[in-house]
Scaffold this motif. Sequence first.
Motif, PDB file in Angstrom:
ATOM      1  N   ARG A 182       0.841  -1.212   0.000  1.00 44.66           N
ATOM      2  CA  ARG A 182       0.000   0.000   0.000  1.00 44.66           C
ATOM      3  C   ARG A 182       0.877   1.264   0.000  1.00 44.66           C
ATOM      4  O   ARG A 182       0.604   2.246  -0.678  1.00 44.66           O
ATOM      5  N   LEU A 183       1.964   1.202   0.777  1.00 45.39           N
ATOM      6  CA  LEU A 183       2.875   2.359   0.862  1.00 45.39           C
ATOM      7  C   LEU A 183       3.477   2.674  -0.518  1.00 45.39           C
ATOM      8  O   LEU A 183       3.573   3.826  -0.925  1.00 45.39           O
ATOM      9  N   MET A 184       3.857   1.621  -1.245  1.00 43.39           N
ATOM     10  CA  MET A 184       4.439   1.831  -2.583  1.00 43.39           C
ATOM     11  C   MET A 184       3.371   2.350  -3.539  1.00 43.39           C
ATOM     12  O   MET A 184       3.630   3.253  -4.325  1.00 43.39           O
ATOM     13  N   ARG A 185       2.162   1.787  -3.466  1.00 45.20           N
ATOM     14  CA  ARG A 185       1.067   2.238  -4.347  1.00 45.20           C
ATOM     15  C   ARG A 185       0.765   3.712  -4.104  1.00 45.20           C
ATOM     16  O   ARG A 185       0.509   4.477  -5.026  1.00 45.20           O
ATOM     17  N   GLN A 186       0.806   4.078  -2.815  1.00 47.75           N
ATOM     18  CA  GLN A 186       0.508   5.458  -2.460  1.00 47.75           C
ATOM     19  C   GLN A 186       1.525   6.407  -3.110  1.00 47.75           C
ATOM     20  O   GLN A 186       1.172   7.497  -3.541  1.00 47.75           O
ATOM     21  N   HIS A 187       2.782   5.955  -3.178  1.00 45.94           N
ATOM     22  CA  HIS A 187       3.800   6.793  -3.820  1.00 45.94           C
ATOM     23  C   HIS A 187       3.496   6.925  -5.321  1.00 45.94           C
ATOM     24  O   HIS A 187       3.606   8.012  -5.890  1.00 45.94           O
ATOM     25  N   LEU A 188       3.073   5.823  -5.931  1.00 47.84           N
ATOM     26  CA  LEU A 188       2.733   5.873  -7.367  1.00 47.84           C
ATOM     27  C   LEU A 188       1.526   6.800  -7.592  1.00 47.84           C
ATOM     28  O   LEU A 188       1.511   7.586  -8.549  1.00 47.84           O
ATOM     29  N   ASP A 189       0.549   6.728  -6.689  1.00 51.71           N
ATOM     30  CA  ASP A 189      -0.621   7.617  -6.816  1.00 51.71           C
ATOM     31  C   ASP A 189      -0.201   9.077  -6.657  1.00 51.71           C
ATOM     32  O   ASP A 189      -0.693   9.961  -7.353  1.00 51.71           O
ATOM     33  N   TYR A 190       0.700   9.304  -5.714  1.00 51.53           N
ATOM     34  CA  TYR A 190       1.204  10.670  -5.472  1.00 51.53           C
ATOM     35  C   TYR A 190       1.872  11.193  -6.746  1.00 51.53           C
ATOM     36  O   TYR A 190       1.566  12.300  -7.210  1.00 51.53           O
ATOM     37  N   LEU A 191       2.742  10.385  -7.349  1.00 53.34           N
ATOM     38  CA  LEU A 191       3.430  10.809  -8.585  1.00 53.34           C
ATOM     39  C   LEU A 191       2.406  11.113  -9.677  1.00 53.34           C
ATOM     40  O   LEU A 191       2.547  12.083 -10.428  1.00 53.34           O
TER      41      LEU A 191
END
Length: 261
Positions: A182-191
């Motif tokens: 989830r933490l990695m996905r959140q970074h992708l969503d942020y980008l």
Amino acid sequence: MLTEWLTYIAADCPQSARKLGYLRESIAIRSRYRRCKTAWQPHLERSRAALLASLQACDSFRSALVFGSGLLLDVPLDELARRFEKVYLVDVVHLPEVRRAVRRHSNVHCISLDVTGFMQQLDTISPQHLGLPLPERFLDDPDIDWVASVNLLSQLPLLPLDWLSRRFPELDHATLDSWGTRLMRQHLDYLATFAAPTCLLADMEQIVHDSDGKIIERIDFASRLGFDDTTPDQWRWDIAPPGEIAPGIGSFHRVAVYTRS
Ligand SMILES: C[S@@+](CC[C@H](N)C(=O)[O-])C[C@H]1O[C@@H](n2cnc3c(N)ncnc32)[C@H](O)[C@@H]1O
């Protein structure tokens, strides 16, 4: 060892980042780079080239944002500083030599930031409330004309997971695993939220192998995060040539470039 210790003492780094191990890790990456320079060189060159190539999508060159700037090994700093009016280097830790390199450019700024927001939640996070707020920093800056995330994605969950499993030993493996994803996905969503052209350099997989090349361990980020794994712009980063981790044991990452115009 003495150099590492002196850096640990001298580094300008928030106490929470020391506590979680970010400074220790950053110094360890520097030491490994010094030992494995030759093996790392092709990866570093391809990373820098991919970042520069992605600038072709930019119409204007006001501010550049680089997440995971670290030791600047894979970041073409001089070129970015020349082309953009401002460059923001974002990392939890900026070692003293990075700050020295940055001082040569009046338009480059080191921003000490945990892009996941985890460090700001240390006092409130609990097994019942593991959620993190969505990152917002820089989203309101209309001058951001290019965003890069540089070999950072797979690193995001590592130290937070270490901390969580020590602090809350009752958390099971599956919960921790999906929290990390989830933490990695959140970074992708942020980008994806930035309107500017974006360049992501990220591990698709990490392999640990023996001296015959037999795979001992494999982490598949591509399927875990739903990447299109057929992208042609990929290469192997020999992060730990055999013998670096243990006798006869080596490790490499497969790195891919994803750009958005
Ligand atoms: C493998 S290094 C990337 C290489 C880096 N670009 C360089 O040239 O040294 C990963 C970097 O991500 C940073 N990092 C890890 N977690 C982070 C977080 N939550 N927020 C910001 N930076 C983070 C580390 O401090 C480290 O510098």
